[in-house]
Design a protein around this motif. Structure first.
Motif, short mmCIF file in Angstrom:
data_model
loop_
_atom_site.label_atom_id
_atom_site.label_comp_id
_atom_site.label_asym_id
_atom_site.label_seq_id
_atom_site.Cartn_x
_atom_site.Cartn_y
_atom_site.Cartn_z
N UNK A 106 -3.36 -29.11 7.68
CA UNK A 106 -4.30 -28.60 6.84
C UNK A 106 -5.15 -29.47 6.38
N UNK A 107 -4.37 -30.93 6.45
CA UNK A 107 -5.52 -31.89 5.58
C UNK A 107 -6.14 -32.71 6.65
N UNK A 108 -5.96 -32.59 7.88
CA UNK A 108 -6.79 -33.49 9.02
C UNK A 108 -7.79 -32.66 10.20
N UNK A 109 -6.95 -31.04 9.49
CA UNK A 109 -8.24 -30.04 10.69
C UNK A 109 -8.83 -28.95 9.47
N UNK A 110 -7.98 -28.10 9.20
CA UNK A 110 -8.30 -27.11 8.18
C UNK A 110 -9.66 -27.21 6.93
N UNK A 142 10.86 -27.10 7.95
CA UNK A 142 11.30 -28.74 9.03
C UNK A 142 9.23 -28.39 9.56
N UNK A 143 8.99 -27.04 9.12
CA UNK A 143 7.69 -27.01 9.42
C UNK A 143 5.97 -27.16 8.51
N UNK A 144 6.69 -27.95 7.40
CA UNK A 144 5.26 -27.62 6.18
C UNK A 144 4.49 -28.78 5.86
N UNK A 145 6.28 -30.50 6.61
CA UNK A 145 4.84 -31.46 6.87
C UNK A 145 3.68 -31.11 7.91
N UNK A 146 4.58 -30.58 9.03
CA UNK A 146 2.68 -30.43 9.61
C UNK A 146 2.47 -29.59 9.26
N UNK A 147 2.39 -28.46 8.70
CA UNK A 147 1.66 -27.59 8.06
C UNK A 147 0.12 -28.30 6.82
#
Length: 454
Positions: A47-51, A38-43
């Motif tokens: 990662x794509x938009x922040x990290x 469940x957390x994978x999409x948010x992670x």
């Protein structure tokens, strides 16, 4: 019959496995793999938009303008040596110190003063309403408010109105004598006749340079002043200009208006001996004391009108933009502080009053300390907000003063996407902004954890 171990396992969120072992579950009974799914999409989005953008910005900040050669710390050195960027750093420091502090103080003042009045809710609604306006719209509004022309700018209209209440503006700011006339410059913007005037000889004071719309209301067609037989000095002050051409120079012609309100002085030995004002038709009369004196038109007749303050000039543009920010965000501070104030135990306030404390002492020694956590939240939130201020500065500051109002977020945009773009410097500025935000965020996280442990 259920064993004690099984009951304990259920209570602790465990379950027996097929092999006889125990599989630990979370409090809600969710397996770790399912939670990760469940957390994978948010992670991934994080990662794509922040990290990734942060990492790439750090990497790009060490490259040159083309992005092909390693520049080392050159881009960071340029940040602290370029005058334009240094101005942005200095202005950001002013923003961080002034804007959050003043907005929090205003919010505290509004919240406390409106607590006991009937119309407090309505006042809070009005003060908070600017928060519903976007930064773009607020910038456009205040760009008009700060217009230099008092006919358009509200700030200067009010300022000029107050100024003119105490210092009367000139009636004929651009008027001047017609060339070749006996009126000569007297210094300081005044004009004086080149020879003394005598009773029985009317004085003619023709002027030009008054625009058609600049004539005072109620001005009548000028007429020649009759000679006085009682020793007085008479004359006419008029606009020596005939619409459509024609007319006689230095003579009152039909249709030429009198200079109503023109101040005329009689001067002898550098001292004013008599003063009068021209009538609606331009005629005037000075007493017998003026016989043999010089006639002077004082500089007060020709003083340029007061146009107000250059709000968007180099020296005031940053305070002016901060003022527009306070208009928007003081309501935000007020609402949060008012919510905190509602939770303050009234018994403590009443106990302080019973012990003899006045309202100022109650506010300073009881109310403010109890509101310290809320004030810290407001102050930190506004500090983070002003570090990235961009919209108001970009919209309100005119092109001629944008360098003087420059802030880091605006300089980041200009360095990255301007006509002379340098993505290395732009990335370095982005990293600098991140480094400036981290201490504030760290303080905020520590404060939240400390509040949670209480």
């Amino acid at each position: 019959m259920t064993s004690p171990e099984t009951s304990a396992g259920k209570a602790e969120g465990t379950a027996p496995s097929a092999t006889g072992g125990v599989v630990r579950r979370s409090v809600t009974g969710t397996r770790g793999v399912a939670a990760a799914g469940f957390l994978l999409p948010a992670l991934v989005l994080l990662g794509a938009l922040v990290v990734y953008p942060i990492g790439y910005s750090v990497y790009r900040s060490f490259l040159d303008r083309s992005g092909e050669s390693f520049a080392g710390l050159g881009n960071y050195v340029e940040i602290f040596t370029d005058d334009t960027i240094l101005t942005a750093v200095r202005n950001n420091a002013i923003w961080v110190v002034v804007a959050p502090t003043v907005a929090t103080a205003l919010g505290l003042m509004f919240a406390v003063l409106t607590e006991r009045v009937r119309w407090g809710t309505a006042f809070k609604l009005v003060v908070f309403m600017p928060m519903a306006i976007s930064m773009l719209a607020a910038g456009i509004i205040f760009r008009l408010v700060y217009e230099q022309d008092p006919e358009r700018g509200v700030a200067n209209a009010v300022w000029v109105g107050v100024h003119d209440t105490f210092a009367e503006s000139a009636t004929f700011p651009k008027a001047r004598p017609r060339p070749g006339h006996e009126l000569k410059p007297a210094g300081g913007g005044a004009f004086v006749t080149d020879r003394p005037v005598r009773a029985g000889s009317p004085v003619e004071l023709p002027l030009v340079g008054v625009p058609a719309g600049g004539m005072p209301s109620g001005a009548l067609p000028a007429r020649p002043a009759p000679a006085a037989d009682d020793g007085r000095i008479t004359g006419t002050a008029w606009l020596d200009f005939t619409r459509g051409g024609g007319g006689t120079v230095n003579a009152v012609d039909t249709g030429e208006p009198g200079l109503k309100g023109m101040v005329i002085e009689a001067v002898r030995d550098g001292r004013v001996v008599a003063t009068t004002t021209a009538a609606a038709d331009g005629t005037f009369a000075l007493p017998k004391e003026a016989d043999g004196a010089f006639v002077r038109l004082p500089a007060s007749n020709f003083r340029e009108p007061y146009h107000g303050v250059d709000w968007l000039g180099p020296s005031l543009v940053t305070p002016a933009i901060i003022g527009s920010y306070l208009w928007m965000w003081a309501g935000f501070a007020m609402v949060l502080i008012a919510a905190g104030l509602a939770a303050v135990p009234r018994e403590l306030l009443e106990a302080a009053r019973v012990d003899g404390a006045n309202e100022w002492q109650v506010f300073r020694r009881v109310t403010v300390p109890l509101l310290a956590p809320v004030l810290a939240v407001v102050l930190v939130t506004l500090m983070i907000n002003v570090l990235k201020i961009f919209d108001l500065v970009f919209i309100i500051a005119p092109g001629s003063a944008q360098d003087d109002a420059n802030v880091l977020a605006l300089q980041l945009y200009r360095s990255s996407f301007g006509t002379d773009a340098h993505l290395g410097v732009g990335s370095a500025i982005a990293v600098l902004l991140l480094l400036l935000v981290i201490p504030v965020m760290a303080f905020n996280i520590r404060r939240i954890r400390r509040e949670t442990r209480r």
